[in-house]
Design a protein around this motif. Structure first.
Motif, PDB file in Angstrom:
ATOM      1  N   GLY A 220     -96.247 -74.233 -38.724  1.00 24.76           N
ATOM      2  CA  GLY A 220     -95.637 -73.215 -39.564  1.00 24.76           C
ATOM      3  C   GLY A 220     -96.534 -71.990 -39.610  1.00 24.76           C
ATOM      4  N   PHE A 221     -95.958 -70.857 -39.885  1.00 23.07           N
ATOM      5  CA  PHE A 221     -96.727 -69.607 -39.971  1.00 23.07           C
ATOM      6  C   PHE A 221     -96.533 -69.009 -41.361  1.00 23.07           C
ATOM      7  CE2 PHE A 221     -95.831 -70.162 -35.473  1.00 23.07           C
ATOM      8  CZ  PHE A 221     -97.084 -69.942 -34.901  1.00 23.07           C
ATOM      9  N   ALA A 222     -97.620 -68.497 -41.911  1.00 26.17           N
ATOM     10  CA  ALA A 222     -97.557 -67.896 -43.242  1.00 26.17           C
ATOM     11  C   ALA A 222     -96.759 -66.606 -43.233  1.00 26.17           C
ATOM     12  CB  ALA A 222     -98.969 -67.639 -43.765  1.00 26.17           C
ATOM     13  N   ARG A 223     -96.785 -65.917 -42.086  1.00 22.48           N
ATOM     14  CA  ARG A 223     -96.099 -64.631 -42.016  1.00 22.48           C
ATOM     15  C   ARG A 223     -95.507 -64.445 -40.623  1.00 22.48           C
ATOM     16  NH1 ARG A 223     -98.887 -60.353 -42.112  1.00 22.48           N
ATOM     17  NH2 ARG A 223     -97.729 -59.040 -43.536  1.00 22.48           N
ATOM     18  N   VAL A 224     -94.219 -64.226 -40.555  1.00 26.46           N
ATOM     19  CA  VAL A 224     -93.557 -63.844 -39.305  1.00 26.46           C
ATOM     20  C   VAL A 224     -92.649 -62.657 -39.584  1.00 26.46           C
ATOM     21  CG1 VAL A 224     -93.593 -66.205 -38.368  1.00 26.46           C
ATOM     22  CG2 VAL A 224     -91.554 -65.374 -39.571  1.00 26.46           C
ATOM     23  N   ALA A 225     -92.488 -61.804 -38.584  1.00 25.93           N
ATOM     24  CA  ALA A 225     -91.477 -60.742 -38.645  1.00 25.93           C
ATOM     25  C   ALA A 225     -90.186 -61.327 -38.091  1.00 25.93           C
ATOM     26  CB  ALA A 225     -91.913 -59.535 -37.818  1.00 25.93           C
ATOM     27  N   ALA A 226     -89.135 -61.306 -38.899  1.00 20.14           N
ATOM     28  CA  ALA A 226     -87.863 -61.928 -38.527  1.00 20.14           C
ATOM     29  C   ALA A 226     -86.786 -60.856 -38.393  1.00 20.14           C
ATOM     30  CB  ALA A 226     -87.448 -62.961 -39.566  1.00 20.14           C
ATOM     31  N   LEU A 227     -86.161 -60.816 -37.227  1.00 20.33           N
ATOM     32  CA  LEU A 227     -85.061 -59.889 -36.962  1.00 20.33           C
ATOM     33  C   LEU A 227     -83.845 -60.705 -36.570  1.00 20.33           C
ATOM     34  CD1 LEU A 227     -85.151 -56.661 -34.759  1.00 20.33           C
ATOM     35  CD2 LEU A 227     -83.330 -58.334 -34.509  1.00 20.33           C
ATOM     36  N   ARG A 228     -82.763 -60.551 -37.305  1.00 23.44           N
ATOM     37  CA  ARG A 228     -81.529 -61.263 -36.980  1.00 23.44           C
ATOM     38  C   ARG A 228     -80.624 -60.349 -36.168  1.00 23.44           C
ATOM     39  NH1 ARG A 228     -78.257 -65.253 -40.943  1.00 23.44           N
ATOM     40  NH2 ARG A 228     -80.326 -66.176 -40.852  1.00 23.44           N
ATOM     41  N   PHE A 229     -80.256 -60.823 -34.970  1.00 19.92           N
ATOM     42  CA  PHE A 229     -79.441 -60.033 -34.052  1.00 19.92           C
ATOM     43  C   PHE A 229     -78.072 -60.686 -33.895  1.00 19.92           C
ATOM     44  CE2 PHE A 229     -77.823 -59.001 -29.826  1.00 19.92           C
ATOM     45  CZ  PHE A 229     -77.902 -57.618 -29.840  1.00 19.92           C
ATOM     46  N   LYS A 230     -77.033 -59.890 -34.005  1.00 19.68           N
ATOM     47  CA  LYS A 230     -75.671 -60.372 -33.809  1.00 19.68           C
ATOM     48  C   LYS A 230     -75.097 -59.725 -32.561  1.00 19.68           C
ATOM     49  CE  LYS A 230     -71.172 -60.842 -36.121  1.00 19.68           C
ATOM     50  NZ  LYS A 230     -70.389 -60.513 -37.338  1.00 19.68           N
ATOM     51  N   GLY A 231     -74.819 -60.537 -31.558  1.00 18.95           N
ATOM     52  CA  GLY A 231     -74.276 -60.010 -30.322  1.00 18.95           C
ATOM     53  C   GLY A 231     -74.671 -60.872 -29.140  1.00 18.95           C
ATOM     54  N   PRO A 232     -74.312 -60.455 -27.934  1.00 21.95           N
ATOM     55  CA  PRO A 232     -74.580 -61.251 -26.735  1.00 21.95           C
ATOM     56  C   PRO A 232     -76.063 -61.417 -26.459  1.00 21.95           C
ATOM     57  CG  PRO A 232     -72.911 -59.563 -26.312  1.00 21.95           C
ATOM     58  CD  PRO A 232     -73.508 -59.253 -27.652  1.00 21.95           C
ATOM     59  N   TYR A 233     -76.415 -62.548 -25.869  1.00 22.47           N
ATOM     60  CA  TYR A 233     -77.799 -62.781 -25.488  1.00 22.47           C
ATOM     61  C   TYR A 233     -78.274 -61.751 -24.464  1.00 22.47           C
ATOM     62  CZ  TYR A 233     -76.866 -67.376 -27.610  1.00 22.47           C
ATOM     63  OH  TYR A 233     -76.519 -68.385 -28.474  1.00 22.47           O
ATOM     64  N   ALA A 234     -77.343 -61.208 -23.690  1.00 23.27           N
ATOM     65  CA  ALA A 234     -77.692 -60.200 -22.695  1.00 23.27           C
ATOM     66  C   ALA A 234     -78.350 -58.979 -23.313  1.00 23.27           C
ATOM     67  CB  ALA A 234     -76.442 -59.775 -21.918  1.00 23.27           C
ATOM     68  N   GLU A 235     -78.154 -58.752 -24.611  1.00 19.58           N
ATOM     69  CA  GLU A 235     -78.671 -57.550 -25.273  1.00 19.58           C
ATOM     70  C   GLU A 235     -79.965 -57.801 -26.035  1.00 19.58           C
ATOM     71  OE1 GLU A 235     -75.445 -55.860 -27.589  1.00 19.58           O
ATOM     72  OE2 GLU A 235     -74.017 -56.437 -26.034  1.00 19.58           O
ATOM     73  N   LEU A 236     -80.468 -59.025 -26.017  1.00 19.00           N
ATOM     74  CA  LEU A 236     -81.664 -59.337 -26.791  1.00 19.00           C
ATOM     75  C   LEU A 236     -82.885 -58.559 -26.314  1.00 19.00           C
ATOM     76  CD1 LEU A 236     -81.262 -63.185 -27.291  1.00 19.00           C
ATOM     77  CD2 LEU A 236     -81.386 -61.462 -29.104  1.00 19.00           C
ATOM     78  N   GLU A 237     -82.972 -58.302 -25.027  1.00 17.97           N
ATOM     79  CA  GLU A 237     -84.123 -57.563 -24.514  1.00 17.97           C
ATOM     80  C   GLU A 237     -84.234 -56.196 -25.179  1.00 17.97           C
ATOM     81  OE1 GLU A 237     -85.862 -55.774 -20.309  1.00 17.97           O
ATOM     82  OE2 GLU A 237     -84.376 -57.386 -20.259  1.00 17.97           O
ATOM     83  N   ARG A 238     -83.104 -55.565 -25.433  1.00 24.87           N
ATOM     84  CA  ARG A 238     -83.115 -54.251 -26.086  1.00 24.87           C
ATOM     85  C   ARG A 238     -83.533 -54.371 -27.548  1.00 24.87           C
ATOM     86  NH1 ARG A 238     -77.768 -51.578 -25.772  1.00 24.87           N
ATOM     87  NH2 ARG A 238     -78.947 -49.676 -26.198  1.00 24.87           N
ATOM     88  N   ALA A 239     -83.172 -55.471 -28.197  1.00 21.91           N
ATOM     89  CA  ALA A 239     -83.617 -55.683 -29.570  1.00 21.91           C
ATOM     90  C   ALA A 239     -85.137 -55.857 -29.616  1.00 21.91           C
ATOM     91  CB  ALA A 239     -82.922 -56.905 -30.166  1.00 21.91           C
ATOM     92  N   TYR A 240     -85.694 -56.591 -28.645  1.00 21.83           N
ATOM     93  CA  TYR A 240     -87.143 -56.726 -28.555  1.00 21.83           C
ATOM     94  C   TYR A 240     -87.796 -55.361 -28.338  1.00 21.83           C
ATOM     95  CZ  TYR A 240     -87.554 -61.834 -28.278  1.00 21.83           C
ATOM     96  OH  TYR A 240     -87.566 -63.179 -28.565  1.00 21.83           O
ATOM     97  N   ASP A 241     -87.206 -54.570 -27.459  1.00 20.20           N
ATOM     98  CA  ASP A 241     -87.758 -53.245 -27.185  1.00 20.20           C
ATOM     99  C   ASP A 241     -87.830 -52.425 -28.465  1.00 20.20           C
ATOM    100  OD1 ASP A 241     -88.535 -51.014 -25.322  1.00 20.20           O
ATOM    101  OD2 ASP A 241     -86.694 -50.158 -26.148  1.00 20.20           O
ATOM    102  N   TRP A 242     -86.764 -52.448 -29.269  1.00 18.56           N
ATOM    103  CA  TRP A 242     -86.766 -51.713 -30.540  1.00 18.56           C
ATOM    104  C   TRP A 242     -87.829 -52.264 -31.488  1.00 18.56           C
ATOM    105  CZ3 TRP A 242     -86.137 -53.412 -35.518  1.00 18.56           C
ATOM    106  CH2 TRP A 242     -86.045 -52.419 -36.489  1.00 18.56           C
ATOM    107  N   LEU A 243     -87.934 -53.582 -31.552  1.00 18.15           N
ATOM    108  CA  LEU A 243     -88.875 -54.206 -32.475  1.00 18.15           C
ATOM    109  C   LEU A 243     -90.308 -53.783 -32.167  1.00 18.15           C
ATOM    110  CD1 LEU A 243     -89.178 -56.322 -34.796  1.00 18.15           C
ATOM    111  CD2 LEU A 243     -89.461 -58.042 -33.015  1.00 18.15           C
ATOM    112  N   TYR A 244     -90.681 -53.807 -30.885  1.00 19.46           N
ATOM    113  CA  TYR A 244     -92.051 -53.489 -30.500  1.00 19.46           C
ATOM    114  C   TYR A 244     -92.309 -51.987 -30.398  1.00 19.46           C
ATOM    115  CZ  TYR A 244     -93.331 -58.331 -29.601  1.00 19.46           C
ATOM    116  OH  TYR A 244     -93.638 -59.665 -29.758  1.00 19.46           O
TER     117      TYR A 244
END
Length: 286
Positions: A220-244
């Motif tokens: 377990g981790f005391a602190r994580v940054a959590a982002l919930r994404f709704k949409g196709p898995y094909a678009e997850l890379e762009r969500a990561y790009d925004w996060l970082y």
């Protein structure tokens, strides 16, 4: 072990061989005879066993993989839709458009034009920083049965397919089972062929690894940054790009020395891609 006790795991391992065959060539899926032979089942019974274990038909497995590859190509490249259709194994652009619209809700050209389904286009910098809500929370330890995937992250679904067949054959999948992936490398700095990830499902303390399946204890981790994404898995890379690119530099936070995790919160086989929910979890330094 009684014959009945051996049947589930044996069936699952045989179906996993057929799934690997489909994953190797989703744009040109093998025929019934080849799949049945790989699984060592009679063609008369193969489809029923496959569907009972995986929850979908071989045609549906292949179609889902082909359309995901096509969605990625539409977002990342400038290829004409007709070429994307051919690379995805469709005989015509019209057939591809019908299949894509049925799965994603809009035609492929419109999908490309709007930049996907889950990532709205923004122009204002302030709106860009607020594109998604990121929460900081703690996580509890997980005990996962995992299969290691080496190669492009977008193909981890192949490992998940084999893992879920393995788990289903042992009666390990239930309402409380969680599907989690761990990503160990930075895809911008590690060659695609050498990327390491683990496809996992939660299991109890009685479960042991076997074959390509191993058991992994995730702290377990005391602190994580959590982002919930709704949409196709094909678009997850762009969500990561925004996060970082947008959130992390302005947050004052630093990622910890631990893999990024994804948890898949609903069933991609039962829902359209626009409804798929994924939580991206980045462990943070304390």
């Amino acid at each position: 072990m009684a014959a009945r006790d051996r049947t589930g795991p044996d069936y699952a391992s045989r179906i996993a061989r057929a799934m690997a065959l489909i994953a190797a060539r989703p744009d040109d899926p093998p025929g019934l005879e080849d799949l049945a032979a790989a699984a060592a089942f009679s063609p008369f019974h193969f489809h029923r066993v496959y569907r009972a274990i995986t929850g979908e038909t071989p045609v549906e497995t292949a179609a889902r993989a082909r359309l995901q590859e096509a969605a990625i190509a539409l977002l990342k490249g400038g290829e004409k839709v007709a070429l994307v259709a051919r690379r995805a194994g469709y005989g015509s652009q019209a057939a591809f458009t019908r299949a894509f619209r049925a799965a994603y809700g809009i035609p492929p050209a419109a999908y490309r034009a709007r930049g996907g389904l889950g990532f709205p286009v923004r122009s204002d910098d302030e709106e860009e920083r607020a594109m998604f809500e990121v929460t900081i929370r703690e996580t509890t330890p997980l005990r996962l049965a995992v299969i290691r995937h080496e190669g492009e992250y977008k193909r981890i679904g192949d490992a998940f397919g084999r893992l879920q067949a393995w788990a289903a054959g042992r009666g390990l999948l239930g309402a409380g089972t969680r599907a989690v992936a761990l990503y160990h490398d930075d895809p911008s700095s590690v060659p695609a062929a050498k990327l390491r990830s683990d496809a996992g499902v939660t299991v109890g303390p009685e479960v042991k690894g076997e074959g390509e399946v191993r058991v992994l204890e995730v702290p377990g981790f005391a602190r994580v940054a959590a982002l919930r994404f709704k949409g196709p898995y094909a678009e997850l890379e762009r969500a990561y790009d925004w996060l970082y690119r947008a959130w992390l530099p302005g947050s004052g936070e630093e990622p910890a020395d631990a893999p990024v995790m994804e948890e898949y919160l609903n069933d991609c086989k039962a829902l359209p891609p626009s409804e798929w929910l994924t939580e991206i979890l980045v462990p943070l330094r304390g």
